[in-house]
Design an enzyme around this catalytic site. Sequence first.
Site, PDB file in Angstrom:
ATOM      1  N   TYR A  97       0.920  -1.283  -0.081  1.00 29.25           N
ATOM      2  CA  TYR A  97       0.199  -0.075  -0.120  1.00 29.25           C
ATOM      3  C   TYR A  97       0.890   1.503  -0.028  1.00 29.25           C
ATOM      4  O   TYR A  97       0.716   2.134  -0.862  1.00 29.25           O
ATOM      5  CB  TYR A  97      -0.933   0.086   1.230  1.00 29.25           C
ATOM      6  CG  TYR A  97      -1.779   1.021   1.397  1.00 29.25           C
ATOM      7  CD1 TYR A  97      -2.883   1.337   0.300  1.00 29.25           C
ATOM      8  CD2 TYR A  97      -1.828   2.073   2.377  1.00 29.25           C
ATOM      9  CE1 TYR A  97      -3.692   2.381   0.642  1.00 29.25           C
ATOM     10  CE2 TYR A  97      -2.750   2.990   2.509  1.00 29.25           C
ATOM     11  CZ  TYR A  97      -3.563   3.321   1.558  1.00 29.25           C
ATOM     12  OH  TYR A  97      -4.529   4.203   1.677  1.00 29.25           O
TER      13      TYR A  97
HETATM   14  N1  LIG Z   1      -9.915   5.796   5.230  1.00 35.63           N
HETATM   15  C1  LIG Z   1      -8.736   6.384   5.729  1.00 35.63           C
HETATM   16  O1  LIG Z   1      -8.172   6.125   6.842  1.00 35.63           O
HETATM   17  C2  LIG Z   1      -7.689   6.471   4.544  1.00 35.63           C
HETATM   18  C3  LIG Z   1      -6.471   6.986   5.056  1.00 35.63           C
HETATM   19  C4  LIG Z   1      -5.453   7.426   4.017  1.00 35.63           C
HETATM   20  C5  LIG Z   1      -5.846   7.360   2.631  1.00 35.63           C
HETATM   21  N2  LIG Z   1      -6.943   6.989   2.235  1.00 35.63           N
HETATM   22  C6  LIG Z   1      -7.288   6.832   0.699  1.00 35.63           C
HETATM   23  O2  LIG Z   1      -8.393   7.656   0.360  1.00 35.63           O
HETATM   24  C7  LIG Z   1      -9.107   7.289  -0.498  1.00 35.63           C
HETATM   25  C8  LIG Z   1     -10.767   6.950  -0.149  1.00 35.63           C
HETATM   26  O3  LIG Z   1     -10.516   6.142   0.848  1.00 35.63           O
HETATM   27  P1  LIG Z   1     -11.981   5.819   1.700  1.00 35.63           P
HETATM   28  O4  LIG Z   1     -11.598   5.418   3.006  1.00 35.63           O
HETATM   29  O5  LIG Z   1     -13.080   6.807   1.440  1.00 35.63           O
HETATM   30  O6  LIG Z   1     -12.635   4.450   0.657  1.00 35.63           O
HETATM   31  P2  LIG Z   1     -13.856   3.413   0.904  1.00 35.63           P
HETATM   32  O7  LIG Z   1     -14.801   4.243   2.117  1.00 35.63           O
HETATM   33  O8  LIG Z   1     -13.586   2.291   1.019  1.00 35.63           O
HETATM   34  O9  LIG Z   1     -14.675   4.399  -0.367  1.00 35.63           O
HETATM   35  C9  LIG Z   1     -13.931   3.681  -1.626  1.00 35.63           C
HETATM   36  C10 LIG Z   1     -14.806   4.367  -2.812  1.00 35.63           C
HETATM   37  O10 LIG Z   1     -13.885   4.019  -3.898  1.00 35.63           O
HETATM   38  C11 LIG Z   1     -14.959   3.278  -5.106  1.00 35.63           C
HETATM   39  N3  LIG Z   1     -14.186   2.248  -5.540  1.00 35.63           N
HETATM   40  C12 LIG Z   1     -13.300   1.137  -4.745  1.00 35.63           C
HETATM   41  N4  LIG Z   1     -12.910   0.480  -5.901  1.00 35.63           N
HETATM   42  C13 LIG Z   1     -12.869   1.221  -6.996  1.00 35.63           C
HETATM   43  C14 LIG Z   1     -12.529   0.586  -8.515  1.00 35.63           C
HETATM   44  N5  LIG Z   1     -11.664  -0.236  -8.605  1.00 35.63           N
HETATM   45  N6  LIG Z   1     -12.911   1.498  -9.255  1.00 35.63           N
HETATM   46  C15 LIG Z   1     -13.737   2.806  -9.076  1.00 35.63           C
HETATM   47  N7  LIG Z   1     -14.145   2.952  -7.804  1.00 35.63           N
HETATM   48  C16 LIG Z   1     -13.973   2.220  -6.971  1.00 35.63           C
HETATM   49  C17 LIG Z   1     -16.000   2.706  -4.032  1.00 35.63           C
HETATM   50  O11 LIG Z   1     -17.228   2.414  -4.848  1.00 35.63           O
HETATM   51  P3  LIG Z   1     -17.785   0.845  -4.686  1.00 35.63           P
HETATM   52  O12 LIG Z   1     -18.688   0.788  -3.449  1.00 35.63           O
HETATM   53  O13 LIG Z   1     -19.072   1.235  -5.969  1.00 35.63           O
HETATM   54  O14 LIG Z   1     -17.073   0.051  -4.963  1.00 35.63           O
HETATM   55  C18 LIG Z   1     -16.235   3.946  -2.925  1.00 35.63           C
HETATM   56  O15 LIG Z   1     -17.090   4.594  -3.526  1.00 35.63           O
HETATM   57  C19 LIG Z   1      -8.430   5.950  -0.963  1.00 35.63           C
HETATM   58  O16 LIG Z   1      -7.403   6.296  -1.942  1.00 35.63           O
HETATM   59  C20 LIG Z   1      -7.527   5.677   0.304  1.00 35.63           C
HETATM   60  O17 LIG Z   1      -6.480   4.948   0.028  1.00 35.63           O
HETATM   61  C21 LIG Z   1      -7.900   6.575   3.103  1.00 35.63           C
END
Ligand SMILES: NC(=O)c1ccc[n+]([C@@H]2O[C@H](COP(=O)([O-])OP(=O)(O)OC[C@H]3O[C@@H](n4cnc5c(N)ncnc54)[C@H](OP(=O)(O)O)[C@@H]3O)[C@@H](O)[C@H]2O)c1
Length: 243
Positions: A152
């Site tokens: 990651y």
């Molecule tokens: N949450 C954290 O603590 C955290 C920390 C650091 C960085 N991040 C980064 O922030 C970003 C968003 O994270 P999040 O926590 O909001 O994630 P999340 O809650 O898992 O939401 C993911 C979103 O991306 C969509 N998605 C997943 N796989 C996809 C694909 N292959 N193609 C198109 N859409 C896809 C999902 O839609 P579906 O439901 O339709 O699949 C959903 O809308 C990511 O890049 C993550 O690495 C998160």
Amino acid sequence: MNGKVALVTGGSRGIGAATALRLAADGFDVALTYVQGKEAAEEVVRRIEALGRRGLALRADSADAGEAAEAVERTVERLGRVDVLVNNVGVGVLGPLESLGLADVDRVLAVNVRGVFLATQAAARAMGEGGRIVTIGTCMTQRVPGPGGTLYAMSKSALTGLTKALARELGGRGITANIVHPGPTDTDMNPADGPYAAGQTELTALGRFGTADEVAGAVAYLAGPAATYVTGTELAVDGGHAA
Ligand SMILES: NC(=O)c1ccc[n+]([C@@H]2O[C@H](COP(=O)([O-])OP(=O)(O)OC[C@H]3O[C@@H](n4cnc5c(N)ncnc54)[C@H](OP(=O)(O)O)[C@@H]3O)[C@@H](O)[C@H]2O)c1
């Protein structure tokens, strides 16, 4: 922002949905991609429309090279232009180095790196002067406080290199590129009451998880009128995780 269009990848839930709604509140028409959650994506579109903006839900799997780029082209076809690309979509596969298989490596690099590159390439072709590219990284590119993050962290670190090179390459066209590094943020991917939450909370200076809205605020700043001279920058929104 009237008439300007933003595309947020992975905009049906979590940080992407909060960003889509914040950009709509700031006056952008907003397209968003999803894979599984059609209803969730359509609900975000309804909320964008309730704010008086146009919304568009696109099923586009960032793991698929064609779909990642086509999402940009479909946005331009349906909404007329693209001014802001938010590369939000990302997947995390964590675990000991020896446990990570080839399928894990391929999937994480396809979604987190190749899909971002191809969407960015398509957006750069379509954008004019004033375009903005905002990419979501992670605090784990700045500090990895324990084992299990090789794949990651490697994938997200590539996005910092991409961002800095983009800033140099697109600056002459008046397009900026920046990356936001969220810390632990309460979403489905990383719930604030999940099994790893206590350890992550301890690593922040503020002693808590962030919210998707707090990350969205930073993205909106970089996409908005206050950030015209900001490019090639890494902005941590991590509660002091990297302090
Ligand atoms: N949450 C954290 O603590 C955290 C920390 C650091 C960085 N991040 C980064 O922030 C970003 C968003 O994270 P999040 O926590 O909001 O994630 P999340 O809650 O898992 O939401 C993911 C979103 O991306 C969509 N998605 C997943 N796989 C996809 C694909 N292959 N193609 C198109 N859409 C896809 C999902 O839609 P579906 O439901 O339709 O699949 C959903 O809308 C990511 O890049 C993550 O690495 C998160």
